[in-house]
Design a protein around this motif. Structure first.
Motif, PDB file in Angstrom:
ATOM      1  N   GLU A  31       0.823  -1.211   0.000  1.00  0.00           N
ATOM      2  CA  GLU A  31       0.000   0.000   0.000  1.00  0.00           C
ATOM      3  C   GLU A  31       0.862   1.269   0.000  1.00  0.00           C
ATOM      4  N   ASN A  32       2.027   1.178   0.652  1.00  0.00           N
ATOM      5  CA  ASN A  32       2.922   2.331   0.718  1.00  0.00           C
ATOM      6  C   ASN A  32       4.161   2.158  -0.156  1.00  0.00           C
ATOM      7  N   GLY A  33       4.140   1.139  -1.021  1.00  0.00           N
ATOM      8  CA  GLY A  33       5.248   0.918  -1.949  1.00  0.00           C
ATOM      9  C   GLY A  33       6.512   0.381  -1.307  1.00  0.00           C
ATOM     10  N   VAL A  34       6.391  -0.314  -0.182  1.00  0.00           N
ATOM     11  CA  VAL A  34       7.562  -0.867   0.505  1.00  0.00           C
ATOM     12  C   VAL A  34       7.683  -2.353   0.164  1.00  0.00           C
ATOM     13  N   GLU A  35       8.852  -2.734  -0.358  1.00  0.00           N
ATOM     14  CA  GLU A  35       9.106  -4.145  -0.655  1.00  0.00           C
ATOM     15  C   GLU A  35       9.712  -4.830   0.562  1.00  0.00           C
ATOM     16  N   ALA A  36       9.456  -6.121   0.684  1.00  0.00           N
ATOM     17  CA  ALA A  36      10.035  -6.890   1.786  1.00  0.00           C
ATOM     18  C   ALA A  36      11.546  -6.987   1.602  1.00  0.00           C
ATOM     19  N   GLN A  37      12.261  -6.905   2.713  1.00  0.00           N
ATOM     20  CA  GLN A  37      13.709  -7.089   2.702  1.00  0.00           C
ATOM     21  C   GLN A  37      14.053  -8.139   3.746  1.00  0.00           C
ATOM     22  N   GLU A  38      14.889  -9.084   3.338  1.00  0.00           N
ATOM     23  CA  GLU A  38      15.226 -10.214   4.192  1.00  0.00           C
ATOM     24  C   GLU A  38      16.019  -9.814   5.430  1.00  0.00           C
ATOM     25  N   GLY A  39      16.794  -8.767   5.353  1.00  0.00           N
ATOM     26  CA  GLY A  39      17.661  -8.393   6.458  1.00  0.00           C
ATOM     27  C   GLY A  39      19.002  -9.092   6.341  1.00  0.00           C
ATOM     28  N   TYR A  40      19.790  -9.025   7.380  1.00  0.00           N
ATOM     29  CA  TYR A  40      21.123  -9.617   7.367  1.00  0.00           C
ATOM     30  C   TYR A  40      21.383 -10.273   8.714  1.00  0.00           C
ATOM     31  N   LYS A  41      22.292 -11.260   8.700  1.00  0.00           N
ATOM     32  CA  LYS A  41      22.604 -11.996   9.920  1.00  0.00           C
ATOM     33  C   LYS A  41      23.722 -11.299  10.693  1.00  0.00           C
ATOM     34  N   LEU A  42      23.541 -11.207  11.982  1.00  0.00           N
ATOM     35  CA  LEU A  42      24.575 -10.713  12.889  1.00  0.00           C
ATOM     36  C   LEU A  42      24.827 -11.765  13.955  1.00  0.00           C
ATOM     37  N   ALA A  43      26.088 -11.950  14.292  1.00  0.00           N
ATOM     38  CA  ALA A  43      26.425 -12.902  15.347  1.00  0.00           C
ATOM     39  C   ALA A  43      25.979 -12.359  16.692  1.00  0.00           C
ATOM     40  N   ASN A  44      25.476 -13.232  17.535  1.00  0.00           N
ATOM     41  CA  ASN A  44      25.069 -12.860  18.895  1.00  0.00           C
ATOM     42  C   ASN A  44      26.261 -12.767  19.846  1.00  0.00           C
ATOM     43  N   TYR A  45      27.430 -13.216  19.381  1.00  0.00           N
ATOM     44  CA  TYR A  45      28.631 -13.233  20.207  1.00  0.00           C
ATOM     45  C   TYR A  45      29.780 -12.656  19.393  1.00  0.00           C
ATOM     46  N   GLN A  46      30.757 -12.063  20.064  1.00  0.00           N
ATOM     47  CA  GLN A  46      31.851 -11.403  19.359  1.00  0.00           C
ATOM     48  C   GLN A  46      32.665 -12.375  18.513  1.00  0.00           C
ATOM     49  N   PHE A  47      32.932 -13.549  19.043  1.00  0.00           N
ATOM     50  CA  PHE A  47      33.739 -14.529  18.316  1.00  0.00           C
ATOM     51  C   PHE A  47      32.951 -15.821  18.145  1.00  0.00           C
ATOM     52  N   VAL A  48      32.624 -16.167  16.903  1.00  0.00           N
ATOM     53  CA  VAL A  48      31.907 -17.397  16.576  1.00  0.00           C
ATOM     54  C   VAL A  48      32.705 -18.137  15.505  1.00  0.00           C
ATOM     55  N   ASP A  49      33.018 -19.389  15.769  1.00  0.00           N
ATOM     56  CA  ASP A  49      33.745 -20.238  14.821  1.00  0.00           C
ATOM     57  C   ASP A  49      32.867 -21.442  14.520  1.00  0.00           C
ATOM     58  N   VAL A  50      32.203 -21.421  13.370  1.00  0.00           N
ATOM     59  CA  VAL A  50      31.326 -22.531  12.986  1.00  0.00           C
ATOM     60  C   VAL A  50      32.184 -23.645  12.391  1.00  0.00           C
ATOM     61  N   ILE A  51      32.112 -24.805  12.990  1.00  0.00           N
ATOM     62  CA  ILE A  51      32.862 -25.970  12.518  1.00  0.00           C
ATOM     63  C   ILE A  51      31.979 -26.821  11.614  1.00  0.00           C
ATOM     64  N   GLY A  52      30.716 -26.988  12.000  1.00  0.00           N
ATOM     65  CA  GLY A  52      29.800 -27.814  11.209  1.00  0.00           C
ATOM     66  C   GLY A  52      29.914 -29.275  11.598  1.00  0.00           C
ATOM     67  N   THR A  53      29.935 -30.135  10.600  1.00  0.00           N
ATOM     68  CA  THR A  53      30.033 -31.577  10.836  1.00  0.00           C
ATOM     69  C   THR A  53      31.491 -31.965  11.051  1.00  0.00           C
ATOM     70  N   ILE A  54      31.727 -32.742  12.080  1.00  0.00           N
ATOM     71  CA  ILE A  54      33.062 -33.263  12.375  1.00  0.00           C
ATOM     72  C   ILE A  54      33.116 -34.713  11.912  1.00  0.00           C
ATOM     73  N   TYR A  55      34.234 -35.091  11.312  1.00  0.00           N
ATOM     74  CA  TYR A  55      34.429 -36.469  10.851  1.00  0.00           C
ATOM     75  C   TYR A  55      35.576 -37.100  11.618  1.00  0.00           C
ATOM     76  N   LYS A  56      35.382 -38.364  11.992  1.00  0.00           N
ATOM     77  CA  LYS A  56      36.402 -39.129  12.712  1.00  0.00           C
ATOM     78  C   LYS A  56      36.668 -40.433  11.961  1.00  0.00           C
ATOM     79  N   PRO A  57      37.900 -40.953  12.041  1.00  0.00           N
ATOM     80  CA  PRO A  57      38.212 -42.232  11.391  1.00  0.00           C
ATOM     81  C   PRO A  57      37.425 -43.378  12.028  1.00  0.00           C
ATOM     82  N   THR A  58      36.988 -44.318  11.193  1.00  0.00           N
ATOM     83  CA  THR A  58      36.245 -45.489  11.685  1.00  0.00           C
ATOM     84  C   THR A  58      37.175 -46.629  12.072  1.00  0.00           C
TER      85      THR A  58
END
Length: 106
Positions: A31-58
């Protein structure tokens, strides 16, 4: 002095929900000509190190055309490290204490 947390989540989505927040998201208002914007991600903590999946030898060896290699299997969970200046009690539910961490802070 920093406090380090080794974290294990059930999934990547669970990890992202705890470690990040969305800022700057805008709802559409045609109605007011505003398009949706997804925004952006910000970390909740100063230092974040995402490792993800860890693999170990069988313990098994796989024969390949390039030689023998260790068979690897995923460890349950989705992993990340967080470093903070003050205690973060909200992270305790996800905290693990590995004997030999895959990655550490220097």
């Amino acid at each position: 002095m920093y406090i380090d947390y080794c974290l294990k989540f059930d999934s990547e989505a669970d990890a992202r929900a705890v470690l990040y927040r969305i800022e700057g998201a805008v709802e559409a208002d045609p109605e007011n000509g505003v398009e949706a914007q997804e925004g952006y991600k910000l970390a909740n903590y100063q230092f974040v190190d995402v490792i993800g999946t860890i693999y170990k030898p069988t313990g098994q060896i796989i024969n390949t055309t390039e030689g023998d290699v260790q068979e690897m299997a995923p460890v349950d969970g989705y992993h990340a490290n967080v470093r903070v200046l003050k205690e973060a009690p909200e992270l305790e539910a996800y905290r693990v204490h590995p004997v030999t961490p895959v990655r550490v802070w220097f």
